[in-house]
Design a protein around this motif. Structure first.
Motif, PDB file in Angstrom:
ATOM      1  N   CYS A  34       0.825  -1.206   0.000  1.00 40.46           N
ATOM      2  CA  CYS A  34       0.000   0.000   0.000  1.00 40.46           C
ATOM      3  C   CYS A  34       0.861   1.258   0.000  1.00 40.46           C
ATOM      4  O   CYS A  34       1.986   1.253   0.508  1.00 40.46           O
ATOM      5  CB  CYS A  34      -0.907   0.006   1.230  1.00 40.46           C
ATOM      6  SG  CYS A  34      -2.152  -1.273   1.193  1.00 40.46           S
ATOM      7  N   SER A  36       0.653   5.758   0.391  1.00 38.95           N
ATOM      8  CA  SER A  36      -0.102   6.980   0.636  1.00 38.95           C
ATOM      9  C   SER A  36       0.292   7.936  -0.493  1.00 38.95           C
ATOM     10  O   SER A  36       1.399   7.868  -1.023  1.00 38.95           O
ATOM     11  CB  SER A  36       0.222   7.574   2.001  1.00 38.95           C
ATOM     12  OG  SER A  36       1.562   7.974   2.062  1.00 38.95           O
ATOM     13  N   SER A  38       0.249  12.031  -1.832  1.00 37.26           N
ATOM     14  CA  SER A  38       0.052  13.439  -1.502  1.00 37.26           C
ATOM     15  C   SER A  38       0.463  14.274  -2.703  1.00 37.26           C
ATOM     16  O   SER A  38       1.148  13.795  -3.610  1.00 37.26           O
ATOM     17  CB  SER A  38       0.868  13.822  -0.263  1.00 37.26           C
ATOM     18  OG  SER A  38       2.247  13.622  -0.495  1.00 37.26           O
ATOM     19  N   VAL A  49       3.432   2.633   2.585  1.00 35.05           N
ATOM     20  CA  VAL A  49       2.917   2.561   3.947  1.00 35.05           C
ATOM     21  C   VAL A  49       3.616   1.394   4.623  1.00 35.05           C
ATOM     22  O   VAL A  49       3.533   0.260   4.161  1.00 35.05           O
ATOM     23  CB  VAL A  49       1.387   2.360   3.951  1.00 35.05           C
ATOM     24  CG1 VAL A  49       0.871   2.149   5.363  1.00 35.05           C
ATOM     25  CG2 VAL A  49       0.689   3.545   3.296  1.00 35.05           C
TER      26      VAL A  49
END
Length: 83
Positions: A34, A36, A38, A49
């Protein structure tokens, strides 16, 4: 490492970017890891992650269901076992 150009490809009903094996190996990434995402200064930033193993207390910290502790034995004695 030199810059790489990656192409967005159709993937089912969505789209995806395939990461080269050298990048996967460099960051020890594997299928189903996984990330993240931004946006920083008009750039997409993906960060893996990190999976952290939770303690048993952390796993049950928010559990609100019933707990029932009891001993059970499923086998009949076959020798000189004593309960």
């Amino acid at each position: 490492m030199k810059d790489m150009n990656l192409k967005i490809k159709k993937w089912g009903n969505g789209s995806g970017i395939l990461l080269p094996k050298v990048i996967l190996d460099m960051f020890s990434l594997k299928t189903d890891d996984c990330f993240s995402m931004s946006i920083e200064n008009d750039q997409i930033v993906l960060s893996p992650v990190k999976k952290r193993h939770m303690t048993l207390a952390e796993r049950f910290a928010e559990y609100e269901g019933e707990t029932k502790q009891e001993e059970f034995w499923t086998d009949a004695p076959i020798g000189e076992e004593r309960i």
